[in-house]
Design a protein around this motif. Sequence first.
Motif, PDB file in Angstrom:
ATOM      1  N   GLN A 118      40.585  32.839  51.459  1.00 55.87           N
ATOM      2  CA  GLN A 118      39.454  33.764  51.453  1.00 55.87           C
ATOM      3  C   GLN A 118      38.511  33.464  50.299  1.00 55.87           C
ATOM      4  N   PRO A 119      37.227  33.754  50.443  1.00 52.83           N
ATOM      5  CA  PRO A 119      36.312  33.606  49.284  1.00 52.83           C
ATOM      6  C   PRO A 119      36.695  34.599  48.193  1.00 52.83           C
ATOM      7  N   MET A 120      36.251  34.324  47.012  1.00 52.39           N
ATOM      8  CA  MET A 120      36.692  35.071  45.849  1.00 52.39           C
ATOM      9  C   MET A 120      36.179  36.491  45.816  1.00 52.39           C
ATOM     10  N   VAL A 121      35.057  36.737  46.488  1.00 51.63           N
ATOM     11  CA  VAL A 121      34.490  38.081  46.417  1.00 51.63           C
ATOM     12  C   VAL A 121      35.447  39.052  47.097  1.00 51.63           C
ATOM     13  N   ASP A 122      35.866  40.072  46.381  1.00 50.45           N
ATOM     14  CA  ASP A 122      36.744  41.087  46.946  1.00 50.45           C
ATOM     15  C   ASP A 122      38.099  40.551  47.378  1.00 50.45           C
ATOM     16  N   LYS A 123      38.563  39.553  46.666  1.00 55.17           N
ATOM     17  CA  LYS A 123      39.884  39.015  47.018  1.00 55.17           C
ATOM     18  C   LYS A 123      40.925  39.780  46.203  1.00 55.17           C
ATOM     19  N   TYR A 124      42.063  40.083  46.851  1.00 57.35           N
ATOM     20  CA  TYR A 124      43.093  40.851  46.121  1.00 57.35           C
ATOM     21  C   TYR A 124      43.817  39.970  45.123  1.00 57.35           C
ATOM     22  N   ALA A 125      44.114  40.587  44.007  1.00 57.30           N
ATOM     23  CA  ALA A 125      44.921  39.894  42.995  1.00 57.30           C
ATOM     24  C   ALA A 125      45.874  40.918  42.418  1.00 57.30           C
ATOM     25  N   ILE A 126      46.836  40.434  41.673  1.00 62.43           N
ATOM     26  CA  ILE A 126      47.830  41.353  41.099  1.00 62.43           C
ATOM     27  C   ILE A 126      47.648  41.378  39.597  1.00 62.43           C
ATOM     28  N   LYS A 127      47.566  42.593  39.089  1.00 64.50           N
ATOM     29  CA  LYS A 127      47.407  42.733  37.642  1.00 64.50           C
ATOM     30  C   LYS A 127      48.727  43.167  37.069  1.00 64.50           C
ATOM     31  N   CYS A 128      49.073  42.480  35.998  1.00 65.57           N
ATOM     32  CA  CYS A 128      50.367  42.796  35.397  1.00 65.57           C
ATOM     33  C   CYS A 128      50.138  43.862  34.339  1.00 65.57           C
ATOM     34  N   VAL A 129      50.626  45.079  34.603  1.00 68.60           N
ATOM     35  CA  VAL A 129      50.444  46.156  33.621  1.00 68.60           C
ATOM     36  C   VAL A 129      51.503  46.040  32.524  1.00 68.60           C
ATOM     37  N   GLU A 130      52.735  45.784  33.018  1.00 66.51           N
ATOM     38  CA  GLU A 130      53.812  45.568  32.034  1.00 66.51           C
ATOM     39  C   GLU A 130      54.689  44.493  32.609  1.00 66.51           C
ATOM     40  N   PRO A 131      54.915  43.420  31.901  1.00 63.85           N
ATOM     41  CA  PRO A 131      55.610  42.275  32.502  1.00 63.85           C
ATOM     42  C   PRO A 131      56.959  42.688  33.061  1.00 63.85           C
ATOM     43  N   PHE A 132      57.243  42.281  34.265  1.00 64.54           N
ATOM     44  CA  PHE A 132      58.493  42.497  35.003  1.00 64.54           C
ATOM     45  C   PHE A 132      58.742  43.952  35.334  1.00 64.54           C
ATOM     46  N   LYS A 133      57.801  44.871  34.960  1.00 62.65           N
ATOM     47  CA  LYS A 133      58.109  46.270  35.235  1.00 62.65           C
ATOM     48  C   LYS A 133      57.025  46.956  36.065  1.00 62.65           C
ATOM     49  N   ALA A 134      55.781  46.664  35.768  1.00 61.77           N
ATOM     50  CA  ALA A 134      54.735  47.407  36.475  1.00 61.77           C
ATOM     51  C   ALA A 134      53.597  46.462  36.840  1.00 61.77           C
ATOM     52  N   TYR A 135      53.220  46.520  38.104  1.00 70.90           N
ATOM     53  CA  TYR A 135      52.125  45.675  38.594  1.00 70.90           C
ATOM     54  C   TYR A 135      51.188  46.532  39.424  1.00 70.90           C
ATOM     55  N   GLN A 136      49.919  46.142  39.439  1.00 69.42           N
ATOM     56  CA  GLN A 136      48.944  46.867  40.247  1.00 69.42           C
ATOM     57  C   GLN A 136      48.092  45.892  41.043  1.00 69.42           C
ATOM     58  N   ILE A 137      47.534  46.389  42.125  1.00 71.82           N
ATOM     59  CA  ILE A 137      46.667  45.523  42.934  1.00 71.82           C
ATOM     60  C   ILE A 137      45.215  45.741  42.498  1.00 71.82           C
ATOM     61  N   VAL A 138      44.527  44.646  42.249  1.00 70.06           N
ATOM     62  CA  VAL A 138      43.104  44.737  41.928  1.00 70.06           C
ATOM     63  C   VAL A 138      42.331  43.831  42.908  1.00 70.06           C
ATOM     64  N   ALA A 139      41.026  44.012  42.915  1.00 69.07           N
ATOM     65  CA  ALA A 139      40.180  43.153  43.748  1.00 69.07           C
ATOM     66  C   ALA A 139      39.221  42.412  42.842  1.00 69.07           C
ATOM     67  N   LEU A 140      39.195  41.071  42.967  1.00 71.47           N
ATOM     68  CA  LEU A 140      38.305  40.268  42.140  1.00 71.47           C
ATOM     69  C   LEU A 140      36.863  40.493  42.577  1.00 71.47           C
ATOM     70  N   SER A 141      35.960  40.398  41.599  1.00 72.71           N
ATOM     71  CA  SER A 141      34.575  40.672  41.946  1.00 72.71           C
ATOM     72  C   SER A 141      33.867  39.435  42.459  1.00 72.71           C
ATOM     73  N   GLY A 142      34.342  38.260  42.059  1.00 70.12           N
ATOM     74  CA  GLY A 142      33.675  37.045  42.512  1.00 70.12           C
ATOM     75  C   GLY A 142      32.468  36.675  41.682  1.00 70.12           C
ATOM     76  N   ILE A 143      32.069  37.534  40.774  1.00 66.02           N
ATOM     77  CA  ILE A 143      30.895  37.232  39.933  1.00 66.02           C
ATOM     78  C   ILE A 143      31.417  37.026  38.516  1.00 66.02           C
TER      79      ILE A 143
END
Lengths: 293, 543, 241
Positions: B484-509
């Motif tokens: 998929q193109p980068m605009v609005d592509k899902y990525a995973i943000k690591c809030v706390e390593p090995f314990k908490a992760y969140q889904i974010v969307a890349l802006s592409g800009i």
Amino acid sequence: MDWSYVIINAIVLACIYGTLAIGVSITWSSLGLINMSFGFIFSFAGYGAWLVAQHISHNGVVILASGILTGALGGVIVCALAFIPLHDKPNFTIRGMIATLAISLFGTQALLWYFGPRVKNIPPVFGYGSIKVFGSTMTYDKVGAVLTSILMLTAVLLWMKSSRRGLEIRAMMQNPHAASIVGIGVRRTGFYVMAITGGLAGLASVLLSQTYYLQAFGGITPMIKGLSVALCGGLGSVTGVVIAAVILGINEAMTSRFWGGQYVLITQFGLIILILLIRPRGIAGILDKAREA
Amino acid sequence: MPTWKDPYSSWDPTGPIDEIPTNEWRSPESSWDAAREYKVPTHPVGRLRYYYKWPGHGKSLWNRLRYFPTRRTVLRFRGEYNPKTLRRENTIIDKRPIWWMLGFVALMVAPFVMPEGNRVLLSAAAVFSIYAAINLCWTLVIGTAGIYSLATYAIVGAGAYGSAYLSIHFGLPIPLMLLAGGLIGLVFGILIAIPAVRLEGFYYALLTLGVVELCRVYIIQSKAFGSEIGGLYGAASYIPEAWDEFAQLRLGYYAAATALVAALVLFRFINGKRLGRLLRMAPEKREAFAEATGVNYRVARIQVFLISSAALGVIGAFYASHFRGASPNLFGFDTVAMGLAMLVIGGLGRAEGAVLGTLIVVFIDRVLIDLGPLRIVLIGVLMLFVVLFLRGGVFGIKAQFRVWRDKKKSENRSARAEKGGEMLPEEATEVRDKDELAFRRYDKNQRDFLKTLVSDEVIEEFKNKPLGQHSEALERLLTYFRRQPMVDKYAIKCVEPFKAYQIVALSGISGVPPRLVEDKIYSSREDAWVGVFTRRIQDLLES
Amino acid sequence: MTDQFPVLQIDGLSAGYGPMRVIHDLDLVVSAGEKVGLVGLNGHGKSTLFLAIAGLTHWQRGSIKLNEKQIGRNRSQGPGRYTHQIVHHGLSLIPQGDEIFQGLTVKDHLDSGAYTKSAWRNRAGRRKEILQIFPALEQLMDTSVGRLSGGERRMVAIGRGLMAKASLYLVDEPTLGLAPKLGKGVLEALFDIELGESAMVIAEQNVALLDGRVDRIIGMHVGKLKGEAAASLAYQTKREI
């Protein structure tokens, strides 16, 4: 010099042709349709009145009313066949004219086939008497013709001025695009217009058949005369048509008096061409472009 | 239940070979084929223009039979080289001369194929030819010159009456009769053309109608023109009285056929040459353009009108000498209406339309005479039908059908179109990068196919083993998502390593931080992957 | 904002002329009692949007619902064929550059706007109300509209649009071609109207005139609505309660 006779004749003719011409003018300016099947509606109404006279009653009012109603019916039929399918298609003006011509063609032939070629007679609506006007005798039918046509025309014009449908028709005459914005439907107004002009044609038919016999093709000449009067007066204005009807009525009366009936049409058309050359829109044509539907 | 064997599981000699349930295999081309299928029922008629390819004859295309002294070839050919059959082939560009030639042959041969002893057909055929000639000149006026004149029969009648009168009272021979007819027609035409300069289309048509009526009333009441006998009779005729009836009829037919051919030639010469071209530049809506270019279309119109009036006068004189006289029927409203019917049924403005319309109407009128007045009712109904439904008469049917079919096609395409799907033409003209069009179409098809691949088994497979080799269906899905193109592509943000992760969307800009998609916190990477996968599948199914 | 009755609901509308698309995938909801301002430069699709709602141009994709009833269809019938039916569903369009009937008097004009039976019966009363909004028309009641000046004509056109009680008023550029003071007067008259259950959309180029007097301002740029999407755009305003 029988001026009064000439003038009276002129007035009678002007009234009858004016009725037809106003019908043509209203149809053209509000719907954009040139109704060439007026002749057919004319004879249709005449035959309707004749049938009523044969089977129902000889009462003048009944005959007149039946003529008007049959004319309105004929107008509605023509509207349904020629106006409704074509009004938003391209080239509407020509196609409408040709469609009404086709209706006239097979309509008159159908009438001929059904009623036979022998001429028919409508019993006189106004009785047999006569009165003296300005020193010359006028038979009742002439008086009746003038009075009825003026009465009916006034009624129609008053109705157009005061009622909602009349307002719709007048609005459509001016600007059809704006009319649809204000909720005026083209088709429904079309039916009203054709019914009214058909009724006018029916009236003219009954009135004219007091003098002439009724036959299937009898409507053609009055229609062409009505068309030329409307043309001369300017399509779209009632005043112009009235003036043109008066002028041409006078012309017809005078020509038939001085030169004989066969030259009437020549002088008529000479006059019409002259007027049209001076004012190509007619005497009082208010539309400065031929209306594009 | 189809299964997929994981090839990497065979590296482990001890463990069993994994068989994972998966989808039935579908060819990725299936959705493409389904989308490209044309579902509107199209009939073999008119679906594709099919040109027959004549084999090339080895001779060079320029060495052909021509009409001396012009360089015009008899038939226009186009020669091409066909790379598939490795041969030269010719195509005829325009087949219409062939039809005209066949028609001409039919015209010449007609009396011999008609049933012997049938007077009606022969005389009807002669009448057809005369009326067809009149209608051709009328088409010149209405179609080429664009003047809506209904006064044709007035001119014909004037020519007929005038030449009949001269022939009866002054004994003119036939050639002079024709000439006189032409002159009368010309004079009449000048008279009628004067108002045409000032009046617009419909006003003029009504006026000409009145002129016809005028002539009728005058003639009916005029003694000099035979009002008592109902017509003028006794004009000189080219048909000798001494011959037997069938020979007379045949001669009459061939003379009328010659008149028709002459009218056709006249039409061709005026419509196809200079005057016709000038007038084609100035149709109703584009007169201003013609004027600005310096084309004097008004003069051209009047010229065409006068030429056709003269021709009509000649035909009128011919009519008088064919029927040995003239009758006031020529001026009747019915005749005008029938003439218009002939033009309209065939197609207003075309020569072939005039001829075909005349053929139909004369056939109904003269041959089916047993129907009585009903036949004119039939003609009228036919005329109404043609005017209501066929734009341009019988000869316009092909073009009308094609227009209707294109409209249906574009409506279907509009109905099929979705947001983000294949582009409609109005979008396509505005987009700068035209590769976008192909990409969008391909993308839409691929997504349609991928939607069919999504199933519970595939999702189970991913949940059990997010990384590694997957079955074909899952592999296709994952590759699509990862590309998929980068605009609005899902990525995973690591809030706390090995314990908490969140889904974010890349802006592409560049420079703009990704945005948070949801507040849910995943406790492990695998859960986050499954979460992203589920979201992507959802987006795919919704798109 | 409370969930009001959506008088006008447009979904994914695409409209255009021939191969050129003027409106791309437009979504719009107007609730009852709302006054919405639609701003944007000329040629960006405001008039086309109004004409598409009224059924006077073709539109290709999407759906338009007036009072929860689907109006218009995207098959290409003749434009304007169903307009009078759409008007009878409760639409009042006051088009750009007044479409007037030249020969009719002002009184007839106003009467022609009363297209419902009840409005026709009460037309004298409605006319009085219009005269309160536009007092300058009092003297001109019997002149033919073709002879009036631009401002007076605009007042007549707007008055005609207000005669019947419509659910949706679409006013297209009321200040176009008018002197500034006149334009302001006309807009003031529009703002003062009690809407009740109806809604009004005013298309206008001059944002300053609309500022603060309407519930919502939406910008339209190249056929797409821009003001509604992102909250960060400065054009979005809310009415002070």
